[in-house]
Design an enzyme around this catalytic site. Structure first.
Site, PDB file in Angstrom:
ATOM      1  N   LYS A 102       0.953  -1.213   0.023  1.00 23.00           N
ATOM      2  CA  LYS A 102      -0.028   0.044   0.154  1.00 23.00           C
ATOM      3  C   LYS A 102       0.948   1.213   0.017  1.00 23.00           C
ATOM      4  O   LYS A 102       2.058   1.269   0.567  1.00 23.00           O
ATOM      5  CB  LYS A 102      -0.816  -0.059   1.260  1.00 23.00           C
ATOM      6  CG  LYS A 102      -1.984   0.898   1.305  1.00 23.00           C
ATOM      7  CD  LYS A 102      -2.813   0.489   2.501  1.00 23.00           C
ATOM      8  CE  LYS A 102      -4.043   1.454   2.814  1.00 23.00           C
ATOM      9  NZ  LYS A 102      -4.806   1.330   3.851  1.00 23.00           N
ATOM     10  N   SER A 149      -9.637   0.696   2.890  1.00 23.56           N
ATOM     11  CA  SER A 149      -8.967   1.501   2.071  1.00 23.56           C
ATOM     12  C   SER A 149      -7.834   1.002   1.343  1.00 23.56           C
ATOM     13  O   SER A 149      -6.926   1.341   0.656  1.00 23.56           O
ATOM     14  CB  SER A 149      -8.300   2.567   3.025  1.00 23.56           C
ATOM     15  OG  SER A 149      -7.538   1.795   3.946  1.00 23.56           O
ATOM     16  N   SER A 209      -9.911  -1.784   6.885  1.00 30.38           N
ATOM     17  CA  SER A 209      -9.315  -1.544   5.777  1.00 30.38           C
ATOM     18  C   SER A 209      -8.578  -2.594   5.017  1.00 30.38           C
ATOM     19  O   SER A 209      -8.027  -2.580   3.934  1.00 30.38           O
ATOM     20  CB  SER A 209      -8.353  -0.298   5.739  1.00 30.38           C
ATOM     21  OG  SER A 209      -8.921   0.900   5.969  1.00 30.38           O
TER      22      SER A 209
END
Length: 281
Positions: free
Chosen positions: A79, A155, A179
């Site tokens: 990420k 996310s 997330s």
């Protein structure tokens, strides 16, 4: 079977035995990314030259009779809130586009590299990890590889979608309020939110520091466990154990719930004992 369909366990086992080269595995994943990512939009930054050098080191180590580690030749990505040398740590935001790239990889990237894994790049996310859809206003939406008309969740949507699509074998994300768990569920893969502090948060851009968790994505429980074994190391800033554990208390429901009026109410009206007790409270 294509190389991008192999599990982390299979890749590492074959590479360490000299039956498969890390460079072959990497090349297959780069081709896969170039073919699919223009639609899926998982990557916000690619480190292919670095990956080629890392794969070459793994192969050279095996050829020399050494052991490159339990994740030998396994392609991974992270990420874009993890620090990567040479790439700005975006955290999905516009205002961090001009940020100076970090001079050191996050501990997570370092540990995976030391275990023989090969870094492919940084992955799309909701801005500052505040969202559940990964429809980033600056980097565009990440699509669900099972149906590109649908979201991949967030996310950590880029992390989940990249693993589900076979663009990488492992990915790292963060979880503050779902997330990791939500995008793993929406893309049909495995995601782990570890105990708080079990995996350090150093080298990552925080959302809510006292709630943030760092964890892996994989396509099998065995791969997830393999990655977690490499990653976990208690964070000194947020220890799992310590003085707080001595003060911990555990509540136990007594027979009143099993044999008393709550259970009779539950049988008559179908209401759960805990919900009934909450209404009574």
């Amino acid at each position: 079977m294509e190389f991008f369909e192999l599990s982390a366990v299979e890749i590492a086992t074959r590479v360490r035995a000299g039956k498969l080269s890390a460079s072959q595995v990497l090349a297959a994943h780069i081709r896969r990314i170039e073919a699919l990512d223009p639609v899926l939009n998982c990557f916000t930054g690619k480190t292919f030259e670095r990956a080629r050098a890392e794969a070459a080191w793994v192969d050279a180590t095996v050829q020399a009779g050494g052991d490159p580690g339990p994740l030998a030749g396994v392609p991974f990505a992270v990420k874009n809130l993890f620090d990567i040398v040479g790439l700005p740590t975006l955290a999905g935001s516009k205002i961090r586009r001009e940020a100076a790239p970090p001079k050191q990889d996050s501990p997570h990237v370092q540990r995976l590299n030391e275990a023989g894994a090969v870094l492919l790049g940084a992955l799309n996310m909701d801005e500052f990890a505040y969202g559940f859809v990964t429809e980033n206003a600056h980097d565009g939406p990440t699509r669900n590889p099972h149906d590109t008309t649908r979201i991949a969740g967030g996310s950590s949507g880029g992390s989940a979608a990249s693993v589900a699509a076979g663009l990488c074998v492992l990915a790292l994300g963060s979880d503050t309020n779902g997330s990791i768990r939500l995008p793993a569920g929406l893309t049909g893969i495995y995601g782990l939110k570890p105990s708080y502090g079990r995996v350090t948060r150093a080298g990552t851009f925080p959302f809510v520091d006292s709630f943030d968790h760092i964890g892996p994505f994989a396509r099998s429980a065995a791969d997830l466990a393999l990655a977690y074994d490499v990653l976990q190391d208690e964070d000194e800033a947020s220890p799992v154990l310590g003085e707080a554990a001595d003060a911990a208390r555990v509540a136990v429901l007594d027979d009143w719930f099993q044999h008393g009026p709550v259970l009779r109410c539950w049988r008559r009206c179908g209401s759960s004992p805990m919900r009934w007790a909450a209404r009574r409270a």
